[in-house]
Motif scaffolding. Structure first.
Motif, mmCIF file in Angstrom:
data_model
loop_
_atom_site.group_PDB
_atom_site.id
_atom_site.type_symbol
_atom_site.label_atom_id
_atom_site.label_comp_id
_atom_site.label_asym_id
_atom_site.label_seq_id
_atom_site.Cartn_x
_atom_site.Cartn_y
_atom_site.Cartn_z
ATOM 1 N N TRP A 240 0.832 -1.215 0.000
ATOM 2 C CA TRP A 240 0.000 0.000 0.000
ATOM 3 C C TRP A 240 0.860 1.255 0.000
ATOM 4 C CZ3 TRP A 240 -4.468 -0.819 -1.865
ATOM 5 C CH2 TRP A 240 -5.111 -2.041 -1.640
ATOM 6 N N GLN A 241 1.988 1.184 0.695
ATOM 7 C CA GLN A 241 2.929 2.314 0.675
ATOM 8 C C GLN A 241 3.410 2.551 -0.769
ATOM 9 O OE1 GLN A 241 3.923 4.302 3.165
ATOM 10 N NE2 GLN A 241 5.815 5.235 2.414
ATOM 11 N N LYS A 242 3.665 1.476 -1.461
ATOM 12 C CA LYS A 242 4.134 1.569 -2.850
ATOM 13 C C LYS A 242 3.067 2.180 -3.766
ATOM 14 C CE LYS A 242 5.711 -1.659 -6.441
ATOM 15 N NZ LYS A 242 6.062 -3.090 -6.632
ATOM 16 N N VAL A 243 1.839 1.734 -3.596
ATOM 17 C CA VAL A 243 0.754 2.314 -4.406
ATOM 18 C C VAL A 243 0.682 3.815 -4.155
ATOM 19 C CG1 VAL A 243 -1.755 2.395 -4.809
ATOM 20 C CG2 VAL A 243 -0.621 0.190 -4.412
ATOM 21 N N GLN B 106 4.069 -1.036 16.192
ATOM 22 C CA GLN B 106 5.458 -1.194 15.767
ATOM 23 C C GLN B 106 5.628 -0.804 14.290
ATOM 24 O OE1 GLN B 106 6.739 -5.304 15.390
ATOM 25 N NE2 GLN B 106 8.820 -4.826 16.080
ATOM 26 N N ALA B 107 4.681 -1.236 13.482
ATOM 27 C CA ALA B 107 4.736 -0.916 12.045
ATOM 28 C C ALA B 107 4.630 0.597 11.837
ATOM 29 C CB ALA B 107 3.611 -1.629 11.304
ATOM 30 N N ARG B 108 3.753 1.219 12.591
ATOM 31 C CA ARG B 108 3.550 2.656 12.436
ATOM 32 C C ARG B 108 4.790 3.430 12.868
ATOM 33 N NH1 ARG B 108 -1.656 6.266 14.383
ATOM 34 N NH2 ARG B 108 -0.983 8.066 13.170
ATOM 35 N N GLU B 109 5.347 3.032 13.996
ATOM 36 C CA GLU B 109 6.515 3.744 14.520
ATOM 37 C C GLU B 109 7.742 3.572 13.640
ATOM 38 O OE1 GLU B 109 6.737 2.429 18.626
ATOM 39 O OE2 GLU B 109 4.683 3.186 18.875
ATOM 40 N N SER B 110 7.766 2.502 12.860
ATOM 41 C CA SER B 110 8.931 2.285 11.989
ATOM 42 C C SER B 110 9.078 3.387 10.944
ATOM 43 C CB SER B 110 8.806 0.940 11.263
ATOM 44 O OG SER B 110 7.863 1.050 10.192
ATOM 45 N N GLY B 111 7.982 4.089 10.658
ATOM 46 C CA GLY B 111 8.031 5.157 9.662
ATOM 47 C C GLY B 111 8.055 4.648 8.222
ATOM 48 N N TYR C 46 5.845 3.061 6.641
ATOM 49 C CA TYR C 46 4.522 3.047 5.992
ATOM 50 C C TYR C 46 3.789 4.349 6.262
ATOM 51 C CZ TYR C 46 6.063 -1.766 6.741
ATOM 52 O OH TYR C 46 6.820 -2.914 6.818
ATOM 53 N N ASP C 47 4.527 5.456 6.267
ATOM 54 C CA ASP C 47 3.938 6.745 6.667
ATOM 55 C C ASP C 47 2.740 7.127 5.791
ATOM 56 O OD1 ASP C 47 5.763 6.958 4.583
ATOM 57 O OD2 ASP C 47 6.270 9.039 5.044
ATOM 58 N N LEU C 48 2.839 6.876 4.483
ATOM 59 C CA LEU C 48 1.731 7.272 3.604
ATOM 60 C C LEU C 48 0.478 6.455 3.891
ATOM 61 C CD1 LEU C 48 3.726 7.612 0.244
ATOM 62 C CD2 LEU C 48 3.122 9.421 1.870
ATOM 63 N N VAL C 49 0.686 5.215 4.298
ATOM 64 C CA VAL C 49 -0.448 4.337 4.602
ATOM 65 C C VAL C 49 -1.186 4.851 5.833
ATOM 66 C CG1 VAL C 49 -1.135 1.967 5.176
ATOM 67 C CG2 VAL C 49 0.789 2.369 3.610
ATOM 68 N N PHE C 50 -0.441 5.175 6.871
ATOM 69 C CA PHE C 50 -1.093 5.660 8.089
ATOM 70 C C PHE C 50 -1.656 7.076 7.890
ATOM 71 C CE2 PHE C 50 1.282 2.043 9.723
ATOM 72 C CZ PHE C 50 0.330 1.460 10.552
ATOM 73 N N GLN C 51 -1.035 7.839 6.987
ATOM 74 C CA GLN C 51 -1.623 9.153 6.645
ATOM 75 C C GLN C 51 -2.977 8.976 5.955
ATOM 76 O OE1 GLN C 51 1.335 11.494 4.455
ATOM 77 N NE2 GLN C 51 2.797 11.144 6.124
#
Lengths: 251, 251
Positions: free
Chosen positions: A155-158, A196-201, A203-208
């Motif tokens: 999803w980050q890639k998309v 943990q996934a969110r804090e890793s940074g 996947y920032d666009l996904v959480f945005q």
């Protein structure tokens, strides 16, 4: 036969489940709709059972959610979303977008809804979680290690490939709503692993996107309402034994 | 960018998998199409990997099968089937039939393809079958006991509600093709269990549909050809330990 031009969502009460994607889409569109979640669980089960019989040119269906609209009765979450999405103008506007959006929605539902469900029921949906607890913990550990990062990276890639905050770029579609609900439910089921996934940074666009959908006026007002179904025993369940941190080096 | 008006199926070679539903639909329609299965496994993997990147207005996709047609690139089996089905006139002809057919196809793919796949990989697709053999046997036993009869009874019910041999009655659609391939693969994976189901006579209309699709001239000629992909390591796998008779009284 109901020939109402209102959308009628037919699903169980008391759980967000697969129906929640459809509810969120209808709320975002602002179109009036009816929802069997307004009834008691027992009444709801009766309406669902009766509706699954089909009739008036519609075949029997296997499982809810169901949508009734102008005499048409259909099942399957992605199918209902695509139908409503096109009617309310949330399925993209360029040639072929409806098919791209359906592909994206199906991918989110497969990876972050069906797969998450199967983490607590890997052996059989007919058995209690307690009767498949060990297998469930093993599957969850593997899923968090391999599948979750693969899905989030996709999803980050998309999103990185687009020139805007949404899956189609600047145009908001129901695929964004589906991904939001999938991310929201997965965070409920696996708060530690998703934290943990969110804090890793990574996947920032996904959480945005998750934040962005949550902040849309119609969605925000729905989420704050009593109509929003609470997570509990449905697709997304929180079992502490299953919510482990990912250690990519472990076997 | 390919703007070909030929359908281009992009999928792995050497296995029927999810691509087989699409192949069968294209064969039935008689429309010319290209199929990456014509290449070696290695070449195929390269084409698939490159196509998954999207581009030219198409997003990246998660997994094959993919379809390219007139510049549009899409993923997800049910989505591709619905797209082709409508173009070639095999998605029903009454108002709303496209949505009914998509619901039926999705239900067949969920119940008799995804669920059967998960019988040999209940814990993780990343692990070998041998590493989840016990869980696989347990899941298969439960699946044959509870899910298989539920699915077959559902399809029998759909067919009993119609005035013809097909899922929409007298009109043949791609949902019939999908159900055929699902039944065919499940018979390969569970010959004993499916043989028992067939001999029970409870699902006669379902097995008649399977025979009926197999006998359609274009399908029969495809099945007899070298283009038909052989079952092996894909969705439908035969593991003798998993293929048990259903004993509804056992726990």
């Amino acid at each position: 036969m109901s020939l109402s031009s209102q959308f009628e969502l037919i699903y169980y009460a008391g759980v967000p489940g697969r129906g929640e994607h459809i509810r969120l889409l209808l709320e975002e569109s602002g179109d009036p709709y009816t929802d069997t979640a307004a009834y008691s669980m027992e009444e709801c089960r009766e309406i669902v059972a009766k509706s699954l019989e089909g009739g008036d040119g519609n075949p029997p269906y296997y499982a809810p959610p169901l949508l009734r609209h102008e005499g048409l009765l259909i099942s399957q979450t992605s199918n209902i979303l695509m139908y409503i999405g096109q009617k309310v103008g949330l399925a993209g506007s360029k040639d072929g977008d409806a098919w791209r959006v359906n592909a994206l929605a199906l991918t989110a539902l497969d990876g972050l809804s069906n797969e998450v469900h199967d983490c607590h029921h890997p052996i059989a949906v007919e058995l209690y979680y307690e009767d498949q607890k060990e297998e469930s913990a093993r599957r969850s550990r593997e899923w968090i290690k391999n599948r979750l990062p693969k899905h989030l990276a996709y999803w980050q890639k998309v999103l990185r490939s687009r020139a805007g905050p949404w899956l189609l770029g600047n145009e908001f579609t129901y695929a964004d709503i589906v991904l939001f609900q999938c991310l929201d439910g997965t965070q409920f089921a696996f708060p530690k692993a998703m934290g943990q996934a969110r804090e890793s940074g990574e996947y920032d666009l996904v959480f945005q996107l998750w934040e962005g959908v949550k902040a849309r006026p119609n969605i925000a007002s729905y989420l704050a309402s009593e109509r929003r179904q609470k997570y509990d025993w449905g697709i997304y369940r929180y079992y502490p034994d299953n919510d482990v941190l990912s250690d990519k080096n472990s076997v």
